[in-house]
Design an enzyme around this catalytic site. Structure first.
Site, short mmCIF file in Angstrom:
data_model
loop_
_atom_site.label_atom_id
_atom_site.label_comp_id
_atom_site.label_asym_id
_atom_site.label_seq_id
_atom_site.Cartn_x
_atom_site.Cartn_y
_atom_site.Cartn_z
N ASP A 179 0.86 -1.19 0.00
CA ASP A 179 0.00 0.00 0.00
C ASP A 179 0.89 1.24 0.00
O ASP A 179 1.99 1.22 0.56
CB ASP A 179 -0.91 0.02 1.23
CG ASP A 179 -1.98 -1.05 1.18
OD1 ASP A 179 -2.33 -1.47 0.06
OD2 ASP A 179 -2.46 -1.45 2.25
N ASP A 235 -7.09 -1.53 -4.36
CA ASP A 235 -8.17 -1.21 -3.43
C ASP A 235 -9.13 -0.20 -4.04
O ASP A 235 -10.36 -0.33 -3.92
CB ASP A 235 -7.61 -0.64 -2.12
CG ASP A 235 -6.74 -1.63 -1.37
OD1 ASP A 235 -6.96 -2.84 -1.54
OD2 ASP A 235 -5.84 -1.19 -0.63
#
Length: 201
Positions: A160, A174
């Site tokens: 991330d 995401d």
């Protein structure tokens, strides 16, 4: 659950339901108006995989750049401290939730891919093709991390890097999953099914 069964259980052919009545496609056009002999479903499947490929490629490339250039380095401020790029390894689900259930999230991602593959056979709706393509690309992006990244197969930590202020760190996969999910909710509220039929409850 009943809604999901109704959608997945939609007949494969446009004339299989509704007593042989012609039904409009996602643009509201009857088969005789759009050319009944043209493979509408094949075109929609191509859109699904094109969207999925783009979403997957963008996610994969962005993660490769982050790992090579940003990991183990200070965060990069994009909009002051309101938005930063910061490399994080996330063993949980989207936005960092549930880090103790990595294997379960891996299985869920694989199941999502299988369900989308089933729906693709009945896909005549362009909006649904885009929505499912986003879901597929996002699921494949994070599933790739789960399989190939440390600490091990099916337990890998997702990369991330998008870090808004006062919010969880996330990635492009995401984002694709969330956008696809929101679009599916909107299409369901409008009564549009993946096969192009429109119903009113």
């Amino acid at each position: 659950m009943a809604e999901a069964e109704r959608i997945i259980g939609t007949p494969d052919t446009p004339d299989a339901a509704g007593g042989g009545k012609e039904r409009p496609d996602s643009e509201g056009t009857l088969p005789e108006e759009s050319g009944a002999g043209r493979p509408r479903g094949r075109r929609r499947i191509a859109v699904l995989f094109a969207v999925a490929s783009i979403a997957y490629a963008l996610d994969l490339i962005s993660k490769m750049i982050v790992v090579a250039k940003l990991e183990h380095h200070p965060p990069i401020e994009i909009i002051g401290d309101w938005l930063k790029f910061e490399a994080i390894r996330n063993a949980g689900a989207a936005f960092g939730f549930g880090e103790a259930f990595t294997v379960i999230f891996t299985m869920i991602a694989a199941a999502v891919i299988v369900v989308i593959a089933r729906l693709a056979r009945k896909l005549y709706s362009l909006p649904w093709a885009i929505a499912l393509g986003l879901l597929l690309g996002g699921a494949l992006g994070n599933l790739t991390d789960r399989i190939f990244r440390a600490p091990g197969v099916f337990e890998g930590a997702v990369v991330d890097f998008i870090a808004p202020k006062h919010f969880a760190v996330f990635n492009l996969a995401d984002s694709a999953i969330v956008c696809g999910g929101i679009l599916i909710v909107l299409l369901s509220f409008k009564g549009l099914d993946p096969d192009g039929t429109v119903h009113k409850d």
